[in-house]
Design an enzyme around this catalytic site. Structure first.
Site, PDB file in Angstrom:
ATOM      1  N   HIS A 157      32.575 -13.659-133.819  1.00 13.27           N
ATOM      2  CA  HIS A 157      33.718 -13.102-134.555  1.00 13.27           C
ATOM      3  C   HIS A 157      33.660 -13.424-136.038  1.00 13.27           C
ATOM      4  O   HIS A 157      34.308 -12.772-136.843  1.00 13.27           O
ATOM      5  CB  HIS A 157      35.025 -13.636-133.961  1.00 13.27           C
ATOM      6  CG  HIS A 157      35.320 -13.068-132.609  1.00 13.27           C
ATOM      7  ND1 HIS A 157      36.183 -12.015-132.421  1.00 13.27           N
ATOM      8  CD2 HIS A 157      34.832 -13.371-131.382  1.00 13.27           C
ATOM      9  CE1 HIS A 157      36.238 -11.707-131.128  1.00 13.27           C
ATOM     10  NE2 HIS A 157      35.421 -12.526-130.478  1.00 13.27           N
ATOM     11  N   ASP A 365      34.877 -13.549-144.454  1.00 15.63           N
ATOM     12  CA  ASP A 365      35.626 -13.285-143.222  1.00 15.63           C
ATOM     13  C   ASP A 365      34.788 -12.354-142.356  1.00 15.63           C
ATOM     14  O   ASP A 365      34.196 -11.400-142.866  1.00 15.63           O
ATOM     15  CB  ASP A 365      36.952 -12.576-143.595  1.00 15.63           C
ATOM     16  CG  ASP A 365      38.106 -12.968-142.681  1.00 15.63           C
ATOM     17  OD1 ASP A 365      37.862 -13.301-141.513  1.00 15.63           O
ATOM     18  OD2 ASP A 365      39.260 -12.927-143.147  1.00 15.63           O
TER      19      ASP A 365
HETATM   20  C1  GDG Z   1      38.649 -14.294-136.433  1.00 13.86           C
HETATM   21  C2  GDG Z   1      37.736 -13.990-137.627  1.00 13.86           C
HETATM   22  C3  GDG Z   1      37.989 -11.551-137.154  1.00 13.86           C
HETATM   23  C4  GDG Z   1      48.408 -13.928-138.609  1.00 13.86           C
HETATM   24  N1  GDG Z   1      49.563 -14.510-138.996  1.00 13.86           N
HETATM   25  C5  GDG Z   1      50.480 -14.171-138.080  1.00 13.86           C
HETATM   26  C6  GDG Z   1      49.877 -13.369-137.110  1.00 13.86           C
HETATM   27  N2  GDG Z   1      48.599 -13.240-137.461  1.00 13.86           N
HETATM   28  C7  GDG Z   1      47.639 -12.418-136.702  1.00 13.86           C
HETATM   29  C8  GDG Z   1      47.184 -11.241-137.520  1.00 13.86           C
HETATM   30  C9  GDG Z   1      45.858 -10.899-136.865  1.00 13.86           C
HETATM   31  C10 GDG Z   1      45.361 -12.263-136.412  1.00 13.86           C
HETATM   32  O1  GDG Z   1      46.489 -13.144-136.393  1.00 13.86           O
HETATM   33  C11 GDG Z   1      44.366 -12.854-137.403  1.00 13.86           C
HETATM   34  O2  GDG Z   1      43.165 -12.164-137.282  1.00 13.86           O
HETATM   35  P1  GDG Z   1      42.110 -12.107-138.480  1.00 13.86           P
HETATM   36  O3  GDG Z   1      41.073 -11.140-138.095  1.00 13.86           O
HETATM   37  O4  GDG Z   1      42.802 -11.721-139.739  1.00 13.86           O
HETATM   38  O5  GDG Z   1      41.552 -13.585-138.705  1.00 13.86           O
HETATM   39  P2  GDG Z   1      41.057 -14.857-137.776  1.00 13.86           P
HETATM   40  O6  GDG Z   1      42.183 -15.497-137.094  1.00 13.86           O
HETATM   41  O7  GDG Z   1      40.323 -15.751-138.724  1.00 13.86           O
HETATM   42  O8  GDG Z   1      40.059 -14.223-136.697  1.00 13.86           O
HETATM   43  C12 GDG Z   1      38.082 -12.640-138.236  1.00 13.86           C
HETATM   44  C13 GDG Z   1      38.783 -11.945-135.924  1.00 13.86           C
HETATM   45  O9  GDG Z   1      38.393 -13.231-135.446  1.00 13.86           O
HETATM   46  C14 GDG Z   1      38.583 -10.936-134.790  1.00 13.86           C
HETATM   47  O10 GDG Z   1      37.240 -10.756-134.480  1.00 13.86           O
HETATM   48  O11 GDG Z   1      38.522 -10.350-137.696  1.00 13.86           O
HETATM   49  O12 GDG Z   1      37.198 -12.330-139.288  1.00 13.86           O
HETATM   50  O13 GDG Z   1      37.847 -15.031-138.619  1.00 13.86           O
HETATM   51  O14 GDG Z   1      46.040 -10.085-135.745  1.00 13.86           O
HETATM   52  O15 GDG Z   1      48.172 -10.232-137.482  1.00 13.86           O
HETATM   53  N3  GDG Z   1      50.518 -12.853-136.040  1.00 13.86           N
HETATM   54  C15 GDG Z   1      51.833 -13.142-135.919  1.00 13.86           C
HETATM   55  N4  GDG Z   1      52.503 -13.919-136.832  1.00 13.86           N
HETATM   56  C16 GDG Z   1      51.867 -14.450-137.911  1.00 13.86           C
HETATM   57  O16 GDG Z   1      52.491 -15.125-138.732  1.00 13.86           O
HETATM   58  N5  GDG Z   1      52.508 -12.655-134.867  1.00 13.86           N
END
Ligand code: GDG
Length: 478
Positions: A157, A365
């Site tokens: 990821h 990222d």
């Molecule tokens: C890893 C990789 C890759 C965030 N704050 C809140 C909240 N979130 C949710 C977001 C999103 C998820 O969490 C975060 O996903 P990301 O992709 O932005 O980042 P990582 O957690 O680092 O994920 C990344 C991912 O895996 C998938 O393969 O894209 O690059 O690092 O869905 O919306 N959700 C809620 N409240 C929050 O305050 N409910």
């Protein structure tokens, strides 16, 4: 259909209601339901036992969940010290934060070995095994040692590091040879695919087949990009509904007509939150007309708070947000609203919809799903502008965002200035292009294409070529 077995560090257990589980958890559950499947991983509980016990099993909605407890020492070495203290920073190119210790690595291998032993006992001969993320790089190798011959796939990821950085890791060769025990390795982007192939070539770690395979004794490993997506239709519907809800009304009232800029990230140094706040300060410094007119809402739920580096990042961000607010606030306007808690998915979706711009500026990222969620949440008649780091995997697909270098604070400030002034026609044109990508490359497309590729009988490989080495012979290690 063969059964699907998913392995990930955390398992989204059925008691975690769908509304609370993230999009990824929901999608993996769907994939498991389709084929009937098993989800194997850590329970989230620490056990006082020193010997690993068999997993706890439960069945719900056609899915079997098998979860292992970990003891405190293993958790420290495997999860905190190696996975998140060495691999996470290194793969995000934060070499100075990657702190290698041999006993952390030993713990990482020990947990992988213990998990493999328990998982092997649950496998049926034609199960497809899909391993997720950097916590479990050695899992296939450990399973093979136990005689498991199933097709095993791995999806990373996070980004794959540049060879020059990976080779600083004392155990890079072991991890590279672990990867060769998978049948399929999936990355977020073609950049990651190239990074692994280049490492393999430079370090003479495997022969590369022109069709995208790495050849190692007894196995051909296919390497490909599977950019992860979101359930765009659902997220868009959630946003539309939430924008009419009570919390969005309170937010709009509190803004009193001012423009909202939003940032949403786990509190992690890879997300570039410090540089982003500096860019917002530069915006207010350079273009004073935005003072009292724009508010930055930074949502940053605490993550990995038990790790020292995350605690010091938190202090740094608190100090900076406080400083900016001290410098610019008026009695009726606070420039930065900084939240350390998670908002509900609904609330967040609605906030995305009413934002004039999103600042998504990670220093590195794998993909960044928030970028895609922000696009899906917009009102097609009056969309907000996405300011996106070139170092997020998402920038490869969302090329109509305002793409910025997160290390260039002034450039980010200028992009935000441009976003806030952007005419509606241009906002719509950019959004439409991005939304087409987000709406078509969904999370269902992602898991279906990965599992299809994993299930595919090995393609007859083309004529093999030896790719010439880019550098000279790899330095010999003593
Ligand atoms: C890893 C990789 C890759 C965030 N704050 C809140 C909240 N979130 C949710 C977001 C999103 C998820 O969490 C975060 O996903 P990301 O992709 O932005 O980042 P990582 O957690 O680092 O994920 C990344 C991912 O895996 C998938 O393969 O894209 O690059 O690092 O869905 O919306 N959700 C809620 N409240 C929050 O305050 N409910």
């Amino acid at each position: 259909l063969s059964r699907l077995v998913i392995v990930s560090n955390r398992v989204a257990l059925p008691r975690e209601a769908t509304a609370r589980a993230g999009g990824l958890a929901v999608a993996l559950r769907e994939a498991l339901k389709e084929r009937g499947g098993l989800w194997f991983g850590w329970s989230g509980d620490i056990t006082p036992d020193t010997e690993p016990a068999p997993p706890r099993m439960r069945r719900s909605g056609g899915i079997t969940y098998a979860t292992m407890d970990i003891n405190a020492a293993d958790h420290q070495h495997f999860y905190a010290d190696f996975a998140n203290g060495v691999l996470w920073p290194l793969f995000h190119h934060q070499l100075n934060k990657s702190d290698f210790h041999r006993n952390a690595y030993d713990g990482y291998r020990r947990v992988n070995r213990a998990f493999a032993r328990q998982l092997a006992a649950l496998l049926q001969p034609d199960d497809l095994v899909w391993v997720h993320d950097y916590h479990f790089i050695p899992l296939a190798a450990e399973l093979r040692r136990l005689g498991v011959r199933n097709r095993i796939g791995f999806f990373l990821h996070i980004p794959f590091p540049a060879a020059e950085l990976l080779t600083t890791l004392p155990v890079h060769r072991e991890l590279a040879s672990d990867l060769c025990h998978y049948d399929l390795i999936g990355f977020q982007t073609e950049d990651d695919v190239r990074a692994l192939l280049r490492y393999m070539i430079d370090e003479d770690a495997g022969r590369i087949d022109p069709a995208g395979y790495i050849e190692s004794p007894g196995r051909m490993t296919r390497i490909a990009a599977f950019p992860i997506g979101i359930d765009a239709e659902r997220f868009s519907g959630t946003a539309r509904k939430a924008a009419e809800g009570e919390e969005n009304r309170r937010l709009r009232d509190s803004l009193a007509g001012r423009a909202l800029v939003i940032g949403t990230d786990r509190l992690d140094y890879s997300k570039g939150i410090v540089q982003r706040l500096q860019a917002f300060r530069a915006l207010l410094d350079t273009w004073p007309e935005h003072r009292s007119q724009v508010t930055l809402l930074q949502v940053a739920p605490v993550s990995r708070g038990e790790l020292r580096q995350y605690r010091s990042l938190r202090r740094e961000i608190e100090a900076l947000a406080g400083k900016i607010n001290g410098q610019f606030s008026e009695f009726d306007w606070t420039p930065v609203r900084y939240l350390n808690k998670a908002l509900s998915r609904e609330t967040l979706a609605g906030f995305f919809r009413v934002s004039r711009a999103a600042l998504i500026t990670p220093v590195r990222d794998g993909m960044n799903l928030v970028a895609k969620e922000f696009v899906a949440a917009q009102d097609p008649e009056d969309p907000g502008v996405l300011v996106l780091s070139r170092f997020a995997g998402a920038a490869r697909e969302l090329t109509d965002a305002l793409i910025v270098n997160p290390y260039d604070v002034d450039e980010m400030a200028a992009a935000l200035h441009r976003a806030l002034a952007m005419p509606r026609d241009e906002r719509i044109a950019r959004w439409e292009t991005m939304n087409r990508v987000v709406a078509s490359n969904t999370i269902t497309v992602w898991h279906e294409s990965f599992v299809r590729e994993l299930a595919r009988p090995r393609a007859a490989s083309g004529k093999r070529i030896d790719v010439p080495r880019v550098t000279g012979a790899p330095p010999t290690q003593v």
